[in-house]
Design an enzyme around this catalytic site. Structure first.
Site, PDB file in Angstrom:
ATOM      1  N   TYR A 111      42.320-115.549   9.626  1.00 36.07           N
ATOM      2  CA  TYR A 111      42.657-116.604  10.588  1.00 36.07           C
ATOM      3  C   TYR A 111      41.350-117.071  11.395  1.00 36.07           C
ATOM      4  CZ  TYR A 111      47.442-116.929   9.433  1.00 36.07           C
ATOM      5  OH  TYR A 111      48.727-116.943   8.856  1.00 36.07           O
ATOM      6  N   GLU A 135      60.917 -96.250  -3.724  1.00 38.58           N
ATOM      7  CA  GLU A 135      60.399 -97.895  -3.837  1.00 38.58           C
ATOM      8  C   GLU A 135      60.838 -98.833  -2.793  1.00 38.58           C
ATOM      9  OE1 GLU A 135      60.788-101.613  -7.327  1.00 38.58           O
ATOM     10  OE2 GLU A 135      61.470 -99.510  -7.653  1.00 38.58           O
ATOM     11  N   ASP A 150      63.416 -97.985  -9.263  1.00 32.22           N
ATOM     12  CA  ASP A 150      64.470 -98.758  -9.979  1.00 32.22           C
ATOM     13  C   ASP A 150      64.107 -98.359 -11.593  1.00 32.22           C
ATOM     14  OD1 ASP A 150      65.725 -99.757  -7.861  1.00 32.22           O
ATOM     15  OD2 ASP A 150      64.593-101.709  -8.074  1.00 32.22           O
TER      16      ASP A 150
END
Length: 353
Positions: A95, A181, A234
């Site tokens: 920025y 996760e 997962d």
């Protein structure tokens, strides 16, 4: 800091010497995305080999000249920050001149190239990563500025500190650590008071692919307490990839593997073999996409899978079924099955790989 300043001065001196000889200056950076530059070591994970293939970033070539200029620009910003003992995040750097840099990923990439080129960790360059990870459970510590932090499990979570190196007085009676996760599963386990029910533990989530600070914290907790670390992911190629980043590191950050990896991490779940064992309904599973198939095939070829025969077997089950499952699939058995049955059984009877 004098080491950092000297390293930057050496790069700039090389540029001046080229100009003095009427030659176009060139910067040499390691090719961080080339698997040929990586070796796998059981004790460290993926690490960069001493003699790597490199890329030459020329100042007289239209394709590489902009990158050459941006590297010098960021080197000058780092030099000023180290001199004045100030810090900035990668976002601050982007920025400071969004038009010049074009995108955040350009800045991130150049910072990693600089860190690798100078052989100096990013933290020593006075660049902080923004943190997205959370930690909870039986842990307290003091931050660099003296703030005392208590992560004792409640409804509130603590953000992973932005300066992990600076934390001290770490205290914990945890029996194990659980890396989760996803944020949603992490919050669910907090709501179920999982940290206190079974035995005291520390829970961490990188909320998907972990940022540098989350990985540094996992490593620091391992170095400090030497307790077992389990992962809850997962049952899909993406979850396996994330677990491998914690355990063995990533291709692009292999030059910092010694500070970031914990090869003793265990895969607790969700295992592809669990889906059959628990009689999860087929209609609760998700079919593979082409992307999933490619990702899984790429993971199966990696050097660390060869030394993990049990992992190899699980990946073969996943590849054969072409089905994946989120941890939330366990709610099809009962709403609190994860914290009441699945995790206690796994931890008690050793259902990890």
């Amino acid at each position: 800091s004098s080491e950092v300043l000297e390293a930057i001065e050496n790069v700039i001196q090389g540029v001046f010497e080229s100009l003095a000889q009427k030659k176009a200056p060139v910067l040499t950076v390691v090719n961080r995305s080339d698997w040929r530059n990586i070796e796998f070591k059981d004790s460290v994970g993926l690490q960069m080999i001493p003699r790597c293939t490199t890329k030459r970033i020329r100042s007289d070539c239209p394709r590489s000249a902009p990158k050459f200029a941006l590297i010098l620009k960021i080197l000058s910003m780092i030099y000023k920050m180290v001199q004045s003992n100030t810090y900035a995040t990668k976002r601050d750097i982007y920025y400071s001149d969004t038009q010049l840099f074009g995108s955040q990923s350009v800045v991130d990439n150049i910072i990693n190239d600089i860190s690798c080129m100078l052989k100096i960790p990013r933290r020593s360059l006075h660049i902080l990563s923004s943190t997205k990870g959370f930690v909870a459970g039986n842990l307290s510590y003091t931050e660099e500025d003296g703030t005392k932090v208590n992560c004792t499990c409640g409804a509130t979570v603590v953000t992973v500190p932005s300066n992990v190196q600076g934390i001290r007085n770490l205290i914990s009676h945890a029996k194990f650590m659980l890396i989760v996760e996803k944020d949603a599963t992490f919050q669910r386990l907090l709501d179920d008071d999982f940290c206190n029910k079974l035995s005291p533990c520390i829970m961490i989530t990188g909320r998907g692919v972990p940022d540098l600070n989350t990985r540094l914290l996992v490593r620091k907790l391992w170095d400090t307490f030497q307790i077992p670390i389990f992962t809850l992911m997962d049952a899909d190629p993406h979850g396996v990839e994330i677990m491998c980043i914690y355990k063995y590191g990533s291709l692009s950050m292999s030059f910092e593997a010694h500070h970031l990896t914990v090869p003793s991490i265990k895969w607790l779940g969700l295992l592809p073999s669990d889906l059959k064992r628990l009689n999860i309904r087929k209609d609760a599973l998700i079919p593979f996409t082409k992307q999933d198939q490619n990702k899984l095939a790429s993971i199966q070829k990696r050097p660390y899978i060869a030394c993990q025969p049990l992992w190899k077997k699980e990946l073969e089950i996943m590849a054969a079924s072409k089905l994946k499952a989120e941890i939330q699939v366990l709610t099809s058995l009962s709403s609190d099955y994860l914290s009441r049955v699945y995790l206690p059984n796994k931890l008690q009877f050793g259902g990890w790989l």
